[in-house]
Write an enzyme that holds these catalytic residues in place. Structure first.
Site, PDB file in Angstrom:
ATOM      1  N   LYS A 151      45.388 -28.947  -7.718  1.00 21.97           N
ATOM      2  CA  LYS A 151      44.297 -28.659  -8.667  1.00 21.97           C
ATOM      3  C   LYS A 151      44.787 -27.681  -9.750  1.00 21.97           C
ATOM      4  O   LYS A 151      44.426 -27.809 -10.920  1.00 21.97           O
ATOM      5  CB  LYS A 151      43.077 -28.089  -7.938  1.00 21.97           C
ATOM      6  N   TYR A 193      38.435 -22.256  13.149  1.00 18.67           N
ATOM      7  CA  TYR A 193      39.874 -21.968  13.003  1.00 18.67           C
ATOM      8  C   TYR A 193      40.140 -20.468  13.179  1.00 18.67           C
ATOM      9  O   TYR A 193      39.411 -19.626  12.592  1.00 18.67           O
ATOM     10  CB  TYR A 193      40.376 -22.376  11.616  1.00 18.67           C
ATOM     11  N   TYR A 218      46.566 -28.807  -1.666  1.00 19.81           N
ATOM     12  CA  TYR A 218      45.346 -29.138  -2.425  1.00 19.81           C
ATOM     13  C   TYR A 218      45.209 -28.206  -3.634  1.00 19.81           C
ATOM     14  O   TYR A 218      45.080 -28.658  -4.774  1.00 19.81           O
ATOM     15  CB  TYR A 218      44.102 -29.039  -1.526  1.00 19.81           C
ATOM     16  N   GLU A 249      41.410 -35.935  -4.486  1.00 23.13           N
ATOM     17  CA  GLU A 249      41.514 -35.731  -3.033  1.00 23.13           C
ATOM     18  C   GLU A 249      41.103 -34.281  -2.845  1.00 23.13           C
ATOM     19  O   GLU A 249      41.644 -33.384  -3.507  1.00 23.13           O
ATOM     20  CB  GLU A 249      42.938 -35.975  -2.562  1.00 23.13           C
ATOM     21  N   PHE A 251      30.921 -36.502  -3.066  1.00 23.38           N
ATOM     22  CA  PHE A 251      29.861 -35.524  -2.762  1.00 23.38           C
ATOM     23  C   PHE A 251      29.282 -34.913  -4.048  1.00 23.38           C
ATOM     24  O   PHE A 251      28.136 -35.194  -4.438  1.00 23.38           O
ATOM     25  CB  PHE A 251      30.470 -34.466  -1.830  1.00 23.38           C
TER      26      PHE A 251
END
Ligand code: NAD
Ligand code: TYD
Length: 350
Positions: A161, A214, A157, A88, A15
């Site tokens: 990072k 959510y 995630y 990812e 993206f």
């Protein structure tokens, strides 16, 4: 005179990477751009069709988990600089399967750092790591993430990072590798894989499918137009200081529920639906495990030191984003069939 630049951009079929590739290939014909991408489920050559014939551009399919491959690539292409975006990137996937995140985001970044450290013999290079504000953890109702905010990652995630950011800084302090890091808030715009909130909601509204919000939808994200992120990366690459970190944000906080309702209004208008019709699709679902409450960036440093500011208002950017998804049905259909359908059904079951 300094040698001509051959910039390795990793993750350029994803993206944000595809927007960075487009900007650099067109704006800097004097640079050679090598796009290295594994083409995972999130990588898509359709994202960069318009640059593939440019004479200063080359695509290489490869995996940053493969250290020997990277060593050879640096030598063969004479890589002078790195813009590292391959990762990812989806928090929900990191919860259901963290190992890919550890292997690509941590080990992959370490492999790239090693390749650069071994190949570069002087300081006339830049290793620029593109990272996320999620490394700072979660905010309450008040306050902002600053460059000096202590790291407190809370999802696999963001932990992966954060680890890669630490490695990049360690290579600067230990080996004097010329590095830069930026930590950006949530991006939106064209070519975003529809597992992420905004394109997922656009696609579901269009197909009259439930809109899975959510928890209570009260979590807050700061949204930035992806092309503004690409511009910030350009500015930092060219004028940011070596060894420094820059936060990038949109000064644009929204609760998820307010954002989804706003998207519903835009879509009602675009699809000629009665006002309020799409909102009926909103469905509150089980919250994400460990869901960070609020992210908000203080982007004063990049504004004051490098003169960067977001260029467009959220309302305008969202309108353009909706138009892009409605006009690019084939792009969406090609990636929402097959494996993505399986992911979607497994993730949102019940
Ligand atoms: P994305 O998931 O859309 O794209 C990631 C790209 O990396 C894909 O093209 C994929 O094929 C490639 N890739 C994955 N593993 C690879 C590997 N082992 N070797 C080579 N290529 C591999 O991600 P994105 O949203 O474009 O994010 C790009 C970067 O920006 C990431 O580092 C992410 O952490 C960071 N970031 C994203 C956001 C956001 O809102 N999306 C915000 C801040 C920072
Ligand atoms: P996402 O786009 O996955 O980005 P991130 O988790 O990196 O911020 O999600 C943005 C927000 O939207 C986040 O608070 C989780 C929420 N969300 C939903 O409510 N429903 C969904 O189906 C998705 C994908 C996200």
């Amino acid at each position: 005179m300094s040698q001509p630049k051959t910039i390795l951009i990793t993750g350029g079929a994803g993206f944000i990477g595809s927007h960075v590739i487009r900007l650099f290939v067109h704006k800097y014909p004097q640079y050679k751009i090598v796009n290295l991408d594994k083409l995972t489920y999130a990588g898509n050559l359709e994202n960069i069709r318009d640059v593939e014939k440019a004479s200063n551009y080359e695509f290489v399919k490869g995996d940053i988990q493969d250290k020997n491959f990277l060593t050879k690539l640096f030598e063969e292409k004479n890589i002078t600089d790195v813009l590292h975006l391959a990762a990812e990137s989806h928090v929900d996937r990191s919860i259901s399967g963290p190992m890919d995140f550890i292997m690509t985001n941590i080990v992959g970044t370490a492999n790239l750092l090693e390749a650069a450290r071994n190949y570069w013999k002087d300081e006339n290079h830049i290793f620029y790591h593109i990272s996320t504000d999620e490394v700072y953890g979660s905010l309450g109702a008040e306050g902002f993430f600053e460059e000096t905010t202590a790291y407190d990652p809370r999802s696999p995630y963001s932990a992966s990072k954060a680890s890669s950011d630490h490695l990049v800084r360690a290579y600067h302090h230990t080996y004097k590798l010329p590095v830069k890091i930026s930590n950006c808030s949530n991006n939106y715009g064209s070519h975003q894989f529809p597992e992420k909130l905004i394109p997922l909601m656009i696609n579901n509204i269009k197909h009259n499918k439930p809109l899975p919000v959510y928890g209570k939808g009260e979590n807050v994200r700061d949204w930035l137009w992806v092309e503004d992120h690409a511009r910030a990366i350009d500015v930092i690459f060219h004028t940011g200081k070596i060894g420094e970190t820059y936060n990038i944000g949109g000064w644009n906080e929204w609760t998820n529920i307010a954002l989804v309702k706003f998207l519903c209004q835009i879509m009602d208008r675009k699809l000629n639906r009665a006002a309020g019709e799409s909102e009926k699709l909103i469905s509150y679902v089980t919250d994400r495990a460990g869901h960070d409450l609020r992210y908000a960036i203080d982007a004063t440093k990049i504004k004051n030191e490098l003169g960067w500011m977001p260029s467009i208002k959220f309302e305008e950017g969202l309108e353009k984003t909706v138009d892009w998804y409605l006009q690019n049905e084939n792009w969406v259909n090609a990636i929402t069939s097959g494996d993505y359908q399986k992911y979607y059904e497994a993730h949102y079951k019940g």
